[in-house]
Scaffold this active site. Structure first.
Site, PDB file in Angstrom:
ATOM      1  N   SER A 126       0.939  -1.142   0.108  1.00 41.72           N
ATOM      2  CA  SER A 126       0.034   0.501   0.302  1.00 41.72           C
ATOM      3  C   SER A 126       0.776   1.294   0.013  1.00 41.72           C
ATOM      4  CB  SER A 126      -0.948  -0.082   1.219  1.00 41.72           C
ATOM      5  OG  SER A 126      -1.121   0.910   1.682  1.00 41.72           O
ATOM      6  N   THR A 128       0.497   3.529   2.061  1.00 46.08           N
ATOM      7  CA  THR A 128       0.573   3.837   3.359  1.00 46.08           C
ATOM      8  C   THR A 128       2.115   3.528   3.494  1.00 46.08           C
ATOM      9  OG1 THR A 128      -0.320   3.467   5.308  1.00 46.08           O
ATOM     10  CG2 THR A 128       0.113   1.752   4.222  1.00 46.08           C
ATOM     11  N   TYR A 150      -2.029  -0.550  11.174  1.00 47.74           N
ATOM     12  CA  TYR A 150      -1.797  -1.565   9.451  1.00 47.74           C
ATOM     13  C   TYR A 150      -1.001  -0.586   8.670  1.00 47.74           C
ATOM     14  CZ  TYR A 150      -3.282  -1.524   4.786  1.00 47.74           C
ATOM     15  OH  TYR A 150      -3.604  -1.895   3.690  1.00 47.74           O
ATOM     16  N   LYS A 154       2.274  -3.693   7.299  1.00 47.26           N
ATOM     17  CA  LYS A 154       2.488  -4.086   5.410  1.00 47.26           C
ATOM     18  C   LYS A 154       3.623  -3.369   5.289  1.00 47.26           C
ATOM     19  CE  LYS A 154      -1.403  -4.110   3.221  1.00 47.26           C
ATOM     20  NZ  LYS A 154      -1.910  -5.438   2.783  1.00 47.26           N
ATOM     21  N   ASN A 186      -4.978   4.726  -4.112  1.00 48.04           N
ATOM     22  CA  ASN A 186      -6.885   5.143  -3.638  1.00 48.04           C
ATOM     23  C   ASN A 186      -7.328   4.303  -4.441  1.00 48.04           C
ATOM     24  OD1 ASN A 186      -4.854   6.926  -1.915  1.00 48.04           O
ATOM     25  ND2 ASN A 186      -7.402   7.235  -1.529  1.00 48.04           N
TER      26      ASN A 186
HETATM   27  P1  NAD Z   1     -11.471  -6.481   1.526  1.00 48.88           P
HETATM   28  O1  NAD Z   1     -11.325  -6.983   3.065  1.00 48.88           O
HETATM   29  O2  NAD Z   1     -12.216  -6.364  -0.005  1.00 48.88           O
HETATM   30  O3  NAD Z   1     -10.510  -8.392   1.005  1.00 48.88           O
HETATM   31  C1  NAD Z   1      -9.552  -8.738   1.685  1.00 48.88           C
HETATM   32  C2  NAD Z   1     -10.116 -10.647   1.663  1.00 48.88           C
HETATM   33  O4  NAD Z   1      -9.287 -11.202   2.445  1.00 48.88           O
HETATM   34  C3  NAD Z   1     -11.442  -9.741   2.031  1.00 48.88           C
HETATM   35  O5  NAD Z   1     -12.420 -11.109   1.068  1.00 48.88           O
HETATM   36  C4  NAD Z   1     -11.524 -11.080   3.359  1.00 48.88           C
HETATM   37  O6  NAD Z   1     -12.134 -11.992   3.904  1.00 48.88           O
HETATM   38  C5  NAD Z   1     -10.085 -11.821   3.540  1.00 48.88           C
HETATM   39  N1  NAD Z   1      -9.206 -12.298   4.231  1.00 48.88           N
HETATM   40  C6  NAD Z   1      -9.137 -12.434   5.487  1.00 48.88           C
HETATM   41  N2  NAD Z   1      -8.027 -12.221   6.374  1.00 48.88           N
HETATM   42  C7  NAD Z   1      -7.612 -13.620   6.070  1.00 48.88           C
HETATM   43  C8  NAD Z   1      -7.143 -14.712   6.365  1.00 48.88           C
HETATM   44  N3  NAD Z   1      -6.678 -14.662   7.424  1.00 48.88           N
HETATM   45  N4  NAD Z   1      -7.686 -15.385   5.633  1.00 48.88           N
HETATM   46  C9  NAD Z   1      -8.329 -15.861   4.330  1.00 48.88           C
HETATM   47  N5  NAD Z   1      -8.790 -14.399   4.489  1.00 48.88           N
HETATM   48  C10 NAD Z   1      -8.941 -13.329   4.578  1.00 48.88           C
HETATM   49  O7  NAD Z   1     -10.053  -5.764   0.620  1.00 48.88           O
HETATM   50  P2  NAD Z   1      -9.305  -5.354  -0.332  1.00 48.88           P
HETATM   51  O8  NAD Z   1      -9.604  -3.762  -0.141  1.00 48.88           O
HETATM   52  O9  NAD Z   1      -9.952  -6.332  -1.409  1.00 48.88           O
HETATM   53  O10 NAD Z   1      -7.772  -5.346  -0.357  1.00 48.88           O
HETATM   54  C11 NAD Z   1      -6.901  -6.934  -0.658  1.00 48.88           C
HETATM   55  C12 NAD Z   1      -5.801  -5.967   0.236  1.00 48.88           C
HETATM   56  O11 NAD Z   1      -4.810  -5.054  -0.735  1.00 48.88           O
HETATM   57  C13 NAD Z   1      -5.340  -6.350   1.226  1.00 48.88           C
HETATM   58  O12 NAD Z   1      -4.078  -6.556   1.214  1.00 48.88           O
HETATM   59  C14 NAD Z   1      -5.543  -4.480   1.211  1.00 48.88           C
HETATM   60  O13 NAD Z   1      -4.321  -4.407   2.524  1.00 48.88           O
HETATM   61  C15 NAD Z   1      -4.522  -4.229   0.357  1.00 48.88           C
HETATM   62  N6  NAD Z   1      -4.610  -2.825  -0.013  1.00 48.88           N
HETATM   63  C16 NAD Z   1      -6.273  -2.113  -0.383  1.00 48.88           C
HETATM   64  C17 NAD Z   1      -6.555  -1.273  -0.613  1.00 48.88           C
HETATM   65  C18 NAD Z   1      -7.833  -0.213  -0.437  1.00 48.88           C
HETATM   66  O14 NAD Z   1      -7.811   0.516  -0.452  1.00 48.88           O
HETATM   67  N7  NAD Z   1      -8.897  -1.683  -0.064  1.00 48.88           N
HETATM   68  C19 NAD Z   1      -4.894  -0.017  -0.150  1.00 48.88           C
HETATM   69  C20 NAD Z   1      -3.800  -0.363  -0.169  1.00 48.88           C
HETATM   70  C21 NAD Z   1      -3.838  -1.983  -0.262  1.00 48.88           C
HETATM   71  C1  WQD Z   2      -9.267   9.571   1.134  1.00 51.61           C
HETATM   72  C2  WQD Z   2      -8.966  11.442   0.796  1.00 51.61           C
HETATM   73  C3  WQD Z   2      -9.964  11.956   3.069  1.00 51.61           C
HETATM   74  C4  WQD Z   2     -13.246   9.532   4.001  1.00 51.61           C
HETATM   75  C5  WQD Z   2      -6.504   4.807   2.968  1.00 51.61           C
HETATM   76  C6  WQD Z   2      -5.324   4.385   3.919  1.00 51.61           C
HETATM   77  C7  WQD Z   2      -4.597   3.791   2.776  1.00 51.61           C
HETATM   78  C8  WQD Z   2      -5.451   3.112   2.138  1.00 51.61           C
HETATM   79  C9  WQD Z   2      -6.371   3.566   1.125  1.00 51.61           C
HETATM   80  C10 WQD Z   2      -5.259   0.744   2.322  1.00 51.61           C
HETATM   81  C11 WQD Z   2      -8.703  12.197   2.248  1.00 51.61           C
HETATM   82  C12 WQD Z   2     -11.368  12.273   3.082  1.00 51.61           C
HETATM   83  C13 WQD Z   2     -12.364  10.452   3.870  1.00 51.61           C
HETATM   84  C14 WQD Z   2     -14.486  10.792   4.257  1.00 51.61           C
HETATM   85  C15 WQD Z   2     -13.396  12.668   3.612  1.00 51.61           C
HETATM   86  N1  WQD Z   2      -5.540   1.462   2.441  1.00 51.61           N
HETATM   87  N2  WQD Z   2     -12.016  12.348   3.751  1.00 51.61           N
HETATM   88  N3  WQD Z   2     -14.034  12.374   4.764  1.00 51.61           N
HETATM   89  O1  WQD Z   2      -7.508   7.539   4.115  1.00 51.61           O
HETATM   90  O2  WQD Z   2      -6.520   8.311   1.383  1.00 51.61           O
HETATM   91  O3  WQD Z   2      -6.523   6.129   2.264  1.00 51.61           O
HETATM   92  O4  WQD Z   2      -7.428   3.988   2.054  1.00 51.61           O
HETATM   93  O5  WQD Z   2      -3.879   0.675   2.709  1.00 51.61           O
HETATM   94  O6  WQD Z   2      -3.354   3.044   3.518  1.00 51.61           O
HETATM   95  O7  WQD Z   2      -5.873   4.918   4.483  1.00 51.61           O
HETATM   96  O8  WQD Z   2      -8.410   7.374   1.787  1.00 51.61           O
HETATM   97  O9  WQD Z   2     -10.831   7.190   1.213  1.00 51.61           O
HETATM   98  O10 WQD Z   2     -10.269   7.015   3.738  1.00 51.61           O
HETATM   99  O11 WQD Z   2      -9.497   9.043   2.384  1.00 51.61           O
HETATM  100  O12 WQD Z   2     -12.729  13.729   3.827  1.00 51.61           O
HETATM  101  O13 WQD Z   2     -15.789  10.429   5.080  1.00 51.61           O
HETATM  102  O14 WQD Z   2     -10.874  11.664   1.269  1.00 51.61           O
HETATM  103  O15 WQD Z   2      -9.539  12.741   4.199  1.00 51.61           O
HETATM  104  O16 WQD Z   2      -8.603  13.138   2.041  1.00 51.61           O
HETATM  105  P1  WQD Z   2      -6.974   7.499   2.725  1.00 51.61           P
HETATM  106  P2  WQD Z   2      -9.677   7.561   1.955  1.00 51.61           P
END
Ligand code: NAD
Ligand code: WQD
Length: 351
Positions: A126, A128, A150, A154, A186
């Site tokens: 991520s 992040t 979180y 990562k 994002n």
């Molecule tokens: P999500 O929660 O929709 O999908 C994750 C899936 O993993 C879910 O279906 C959950 O049931 C499953 N899961 C969790 N722990 C498990 C375990 N121990 N064993 C088996 N299954 C398990 O999330 P997503 O948005 O699809 O994210 C997928 C990956 O991408 C995650 O690792 C997340 O951290 C990373 N990621 C997501 C975002 C985002 O904003 N969505 C951004 C950056 C990174």
């Molecule tokens: C986006 C922008 C908020 C909600 C998060 C995780 C990051 C990654 C992606 C997993 C920001 C603003 C949001 C609201 C708002 N996930 N906002 N009102 O924070 O960039 O990233 O998701 O790895 O690790 O931190 O995403 O969609 O929450 O926010 O004003 O109700 O929208 O302040 O500027 P973020 P977000």
């Protein structure tokens, strides 16, 4: 013969879209998911899109015997590891659950892969891991830092995987690891069929699902977290990327790893974003103009832990993976809105 890829977390938001793109690119897909943050309906919808059944195992990746069974039953060529918990706020309240789930699952996974001589791994990292970057756009060589549990999961996992790759050099390994760390910015949007998309439990934390639930009338008002950042309109700027582009990035990363010679080890990080930043107010305005729906919002205080600006430099992914995001903000919003209107309660609605 088709290559077989094990997708952990394949029932989730990004994983389900990746299953579609992998299948369409000619990979055989096996999903393992414990359904802790997803529903079986997502898997059924993927099957509907690709027109064939998916091999699905409901299991926790931390369950070594269950995972070994899957490797025993199938000849797996590569793994994409999406499974994990992902809510920043929740990770501050329940750090142990996050370290246990995300880190232990990865340790069990790489142990099992090593046991079954599977060396190709794509990991969901991520943006992040860049913490609060000193400047934008962000390149992969920026300093890494975590600002919440979180993010630390990562960062630890990235470190573990880099250490594994380093150990291969020291051990002169015959079958070295080939690892891609994909740092997503994002992810937003949904599949153009409107069949799969993001189905958050309860009140969403992220901007796009919140915005679309306000637009459809499920939530009353969007809180814009701060308008006093040093950005062009004072609101936070992020690099929103269409989930289908992101899913295709995984196909490209897998192709890249699988094309390497057997004895060539690597562990490389890639930014997956569009390279464009958009502010919260720009997102609201574009959402309104694309959907014709008014979005009720108010400016409130900053959300603790938020940063001002975050967007990617994606040159490395373009150069090495041959991948570049194709879809624009208009596509992201159109597809989000189609998904939202067709499935106002997410996967609760069975089609
Ligand atoms: P999500 O929660 O929709 O999908 C994750 C899936 O993993 C879910 O279906 C959950 O049931 C499953 N899961 C969790 N722990 C498990 C375990 N121990 N064993 C088996 N299954 C398990 O999330 P997503 O948005 O699809 O994210 C997928 C990956 O991408 C995650 O690792 C997340 O951290 C990373 N990621 C997501 C975002 C985002 O904003 N969505 C951004 C950056 C990174
Ligand atoms: C986006 C922008 C908020 C909600 C998060 C995780 C990051 C990654 C992606 C997993 C920001 C603003 C949001 C609201 C708002 N996930 N906002 N009102 O924070 O960039 O990233 O998701 O790895 O690790 O931190 O995403 O969609 O929450 O926010 O004003 O109700 O929208 O302040 O500027 P973020 P977000």
């Amino acid at each position: 013969m088709n290559k077989t890829v094990l997708v952990t977390g394949g029932a989730g938001y990004i994983g389900s879209h990746a299953c579609v793109e992998l299948s369409e690119a000619g990979y055989d897909v096996i999903v393992v998911d414990n359904l802790s943050n997803s529903q079986m309906e997502a898997v059924r919808r993927v099957e509907q899109i690709i027109g064939k059944p998916l091999v699905f195992y409901q299991a926790d990746v931390r369950d070594k015997p269950a995972l070994s069974d899957i490797f025993q039953q199938h000849k797996i060529d590569a793994v994409i590891h999406f499974a994990g918990l992902k809510a920043v706020g929740e990770s501050c309240q329940q750090p142990v659950a996050y370290y246990h789930n995300n880190n232990v699952s990865t340790l069990v996974l790489v142990e099992t892969m090593a046991q079954f001589k599977v060396s190709h791994l794509v990991f969901s990292s991520s943006a992040t891991v860049y913490g609060d970057p000193q400047s934008v756009p962000i390149t992969e060589d920026f300093p890494l830092q975590a600002t919440n549990p979180y993010g630390r999961t990562k960062l630890f996992i990235e470190d573990i995987l880099r250490d594994l790759s380093q150990a291969d050099v020291l051990n002169n390994a015959e079958l070295p690891w080939k690892i891609a760390l994909l740092r997503y910015f994002n992810p937003v949007g949904a599949h153009s069929s409107g069949l799969i998309g993001e189905s958050p439990n309860g009140i969403p934390n992220n901007l796009m699902p919140y915005l679309s639930q306000v637009a459809i009338g499920k939530l009353e008002k969007l809180s814009v977290f701060g308008d006093d950042y040093a950005t062009r309109d004072g609101t936070g700027v992020r690099d929103y990327i269409h989930v289908v582009d992101l899913a295709q990035g995984h196909v490209k990363a897998l192709d890249y790893l699988l094309a390497k010679a057997t004895d060539e080890g690597l562990c490389e990080a890639f930014n997956l974003g569009t390279g464009q930043g958009n502010s919260v107010l720009e997102m609201i305005e574009t959402f309104q103009s694309v959907t014709g729906q008014m979005v009720n919002y108010q400016i409130v205080d900053r959300r603790p832990g938020d940063i001002a600006e975050c967007y990617a430099n994606t040159d490395l992914a373009e150069k090495k993976l041959g991948w570049k995001a194709q879809k624009n903000l208009h596509d992201m919003i159109t597809d989000t809105w189609r998904w939202q209107t067709k499935n106002p309660n997410g996967y609760e609605e069975k089609l």
